[in-house]
Design an enzyme around this catalytic site. Structure first.
Site, PDB file in Angstrom:
ATOM      1  N   ASP A 147       1.148  -1.023  -0.133  1.00 44.76           N
ATOM      2  CA  ASP A 147       0.436   0.142  -0.338  1.00 44.76           C
ATOM      3  C   ASP A 147       0.884   1.604   0.137  1.00 44.76           C
ATOM      4  OD1 ASP A 147      -2.065  -1.860   0.614  1.00 44.76           O
ATOM      5  OD2 ASP A 147      -2.004  -1.319   2.294  1.00 44.76           O
TER       6      ASP A 147
ATOM      7  N   HIS B 232      -4.552  -1.645  -6.307  1.00 51.80           N
ATOM      8  CA  HIS B 232      -3.757  -0.687  -6.330  1.00 51.80           C
ATOM      9  C   HIS B 232      -4.330   0.577  -6.376  1.00 51.80           C
ATOM     10  CE1 HIS B 232       0.128  -2.935  -7.536  1.00 51.80           C
ATOM     11  NE2 HIS B 232      -0.256  -3.630  -6.149  1.00 51.80           N
TER      12      HIS B 232
HETATM   13  P1  GDP Z   1      -0.142   0.269  -4.169  1.00 51.63           P
HETATM   14  O1  GDP Z   1      -0.711  -0.946  -3.773  1.00 51.63           O
HETATM   15  O2  GDP Z   1       1.231   0.048  -3.573  1.00 51.63           O
HETATM   16  O3  GDP Z   1      -0.944   0.848  -5.416  1.00 51.63           O
HETATM   17  O4  GDP Z   1      -1.362   1.228  -2.958  1.00 51.63           O
HETATM   18  P2  GDP Z   1      -3.019   1.453  -2.141  1.00 51.63           P
HETATM   19  O5  GDP Z   1      -3.210   2.188  -3.238  1.00 51.63           O
HETATM   20  O6  GDP Z   1      -2.765  -0.088  -1.866  1.00 51.63           O
HETATM   21  O7  GDP Z   1      -2.077   2.781  -1.280  1.00 51.63           O
HETATM   22  C1  GDP Z   1      -2.139   3.692  -1.912  1.00 51.63           C
HETATM   23  C2  GDP Z   1      -3.117   5.352  -1.406  1.00 51.63           C
HETATM   24  O8  GDP Z   1      -2.429   6.459  -1.330  1.00 51.63           O
HETATM   25  C3  GDP Z   1      -4.480   4.767  -1.647  1.00 51.63           C
HETATM   26  O9  GDP Z   1      -5.097   5.610  -1.391  1.00 51.63           O
HETATM   27  C4  GDP Z   1      -3.254   5.973  -2.799  1.00 51.63           C
HETATM   28  O10 GDP Z   1      -4.719   6.950  -4.041  1.00 51.63           O
HETATM   29  C5  GDP Z   1      -2.855   6.668  -2.169  1.00 51.63           C
HETATM   30  N1  GDP Z   1      -1.673   7.732  -2.703  1.00 51.63           N
HETATM   31  C6  GDP Z   1      -0.598   7.344  -3.430  1.00 51.63           C
HETATM   32  N2  GDP Z   1       0.169   8.320  -3.784  1.00 51.63           N
HETATM   33  C7  GDP Z   1      -0.066   9.435  -2.936  1.00 51.63           C
HETATM   34  C8  GDP Z   1       0.231  10.840  -2.656  1.00 51.63           C
HETATM   35  O11 GDP Z   1       1.323  11.786  -2.486  1.00 51.63           O
HETATM   36  N3  GDP Z   1      -0.262  11.378  -1.322  1.00 51.63           N
HETATM   37  C9  GDP Z   1      -2.110  11.153  -1.541  1.00 51.63           C
HETATM   38  N4  GDP Z   1      -2.318  11.842  -0.221  1.00 51.63           N
HETATM   39  N5  GDP Z   1      -2.194   9.929  -1.851  1.00 51.63           N
HETATM   40  C10 GDP Z   1      -1.146   9.258  -2.355  1.00 51.63           C
END
Ligand code: GDP
Length: 425
Positions: free
Chosen positions: A13, A41
């Site tokens: 995440d 993701h």
């Molecule tokens: P992944 O599985 O690694 O792709 O991550 P997830 O999607 O499970 O969780 C990452 C969370 O952080 C999601 O809610 C994204 O929309 C959010 N996100 C990613 N980059 C940023 C950022 O720079 N700022 C904020 N506020 N949210 C972010």
């Protein structure tokens, strides 16, 4: 063009989906090489907000070929639902290629995952119950079904009967369930085979050709380094390797082909599921961070469960970057910390009266206490900043301190969930 792996430095995440969506713009291929539908993701782009569980994050670019490699646990139902949901939302049909060698998640895998978590009760691992552990157990016990086997009916029946011999004993005698008959599955499997047939190919040959032609390939990891079965916090791990080192195996490329390894880490920590989490926050402090994190609070994409949250853990992230072999780091969610007067960073683990700055064995981790260094906060909204020099001094200081702690260059800073909220250093 280069071959780049985008992987998680922590518990998962970290924002890999967003980073892959950003970097896919300059790539010809985006490849999933391990894991299954057990993690989502999140991607926010001009088409809207999406949580991809099976499809590679390049599906929003019509010119990108999206590949599901042999190392992936393919849940055909989830895959087809995701394709359908893209169509419903007006996304042009993506270019998708699925390896004939990839294996499929069977209904019995999901069943056993759920039954076992329920049996374990308070000792459960916090599985997302998508069948991933039973799937990989069967894969390595040589009981799994490769996609190509779906097209040979007699052979498939024989293989499923072989699988069900042992599964039915466990279902009946350990979990008190009724036995499964091969006939219960055959017609559904044949429908699924037909539905995915147009996407199947020898993805290993496809990627080798692309590599030889010098095309840009992104290898998209699922979960993070600390969930790796060999190097992570075992047994609170997942069931396939989350490391960039495995990307060449799970995708089917020579190990030396991967030139860049981008480790993604959040500006704080988050963790779904059980297990030691040294820098974890509790109570009101945790709730404040959780409610501001990510794009809509820190809640699991697949389960909706509140994620455990904590301060940035430099010890864990340094270790995560090392085992990933990170050549650069993308730091995400920096904007989330804009409400704090000062921001603690975990720089050591106190254990048995000593302070360790190396990551510890799982058994030692559970009793370790975090040692914090406090940095000044910036108390402002940085979500529209696009250049490093426009960040408040304290935010720059925070990034530089993390960089010096983990020993890998932070080349990208993400200040919001959308594609364009990004600072390239
Ligand atoms: P992944 O599985 O690694 O792709 O991550 P997830 O999607 O499970 O969780 C990452 C969370 O952080 C999601 O809610 C994204 O929309 C959010 N996100 C990613 N980059 C940023 C950022 O720079 N700022 C904020 N506020 N949210 C972010």
């Amino acid at each position: 063009m280069t071959i780049t792996a985008i992987v998680g430095a922590n518990w998962g995440d970290e924002g890999k989906g967003k980073m892959t969506d950003v970097m896919a713009a300059d790539s010809s291929y985006v490849v999933r090489y391990q894991g299954g539908s057990n993690a989502g993701h999140t991607i926010i782009n001009p088409f809207g907000k999406f949580a991809l569980r099976m499809l590679p994050s390049g599906v929003f670019y019509p010119n990108v070929v999206n590949v599901i490699g042999p190392g992936v646990a393919v849940d055909i139902d989830v895959l087809l639902q995701e394709l359908e949901s893209l169509t419903v939302r007006g996304i042009p049909s993506p270019q998708l290629r699925i390896s004939e060698r990839a294996q499929i998640v069977l209904p019995v895998h999901r069943m056993l995952d759920e039954l076992e978590e329920n049996r374990l009760g308070t000792r459960s691992f916090g599985s997302t119950k998508r069948g991933i552990a039973p799937f990989y157990a069967d894969k390595y016990a040589k009981l799994g079904i490769q996609i190509s086997e779906l097209f040979a009916e007699d052979h498939l029946r024989e293989r499923l009967e072989h699988l069900l011999e042992s599964k039915n004993i466990v279902l009946e005698h350990l979990y008190g369930q009724s036995c499964i008959k091969v006939e219960d599955w055959l017609s559904k499997l044949s429908e699924q085979a037909e539905a995915i047939a147009p996407y199947l190919c020898d993805t290993t040959s496809l990627l080798h050709k692309a590599y030889r032609n010098g095309e840009g390939i992104l290898l998209e990891g699922q979960l993070g380094a600390l969930r790796d079965p060999d190097h992570g916090i075992y047994p609170f791990t997942t069931s396939s390797s989350t490391l960039a080192g495995y990307a060449s195996v799970g995708a089917g490329l020579p190990p030396y082909a991967i030139e860049k390894i981008v480790a993604v880490t959040k500006a704080y920590s988050s963790c779904v599921g059980a297990g030691p989490f040294v820098a974890e926050l509790e109570g009101e402090e945790a709730e404040k961070l959780r409610s501001r994190g990510g794009d809509a609070g820190e809640y699991g994409v697949v389960t909706g469960r509140p994620r455990r949250v904590g301060w940035f853990d430099a010890v864990a992230t340094r270790y995560g970057c090392r085992i990933q072999g990170a050549t650069s780091v993308a730091l995400t969610n920096l904007d989330v910390l804009g409400y704090l007067d000062e921001i603690p960073i975990c720089v050591g683990y106190e254990t048995e009266g000593e302070v360790a700055d190396e990551f510890l064995f799982p058994q030692k981790l559970s009793s370790a206490k975090p040692v914090y260094k406090r940095l000044p906060g910036w108390k402002s909204d940085i979500s529209q900043v696009t250049k490093m020099e426009d960040l408040p001094e304290a935010a720059r200081g925070y990034v530089e301190f993390i960089e010096s702690e983990i020993g890998v260059a932070i080349t990208t800073v993400s200040v919001g969930p959308s594609r364009e909220q990004i600072i390239l250093r």
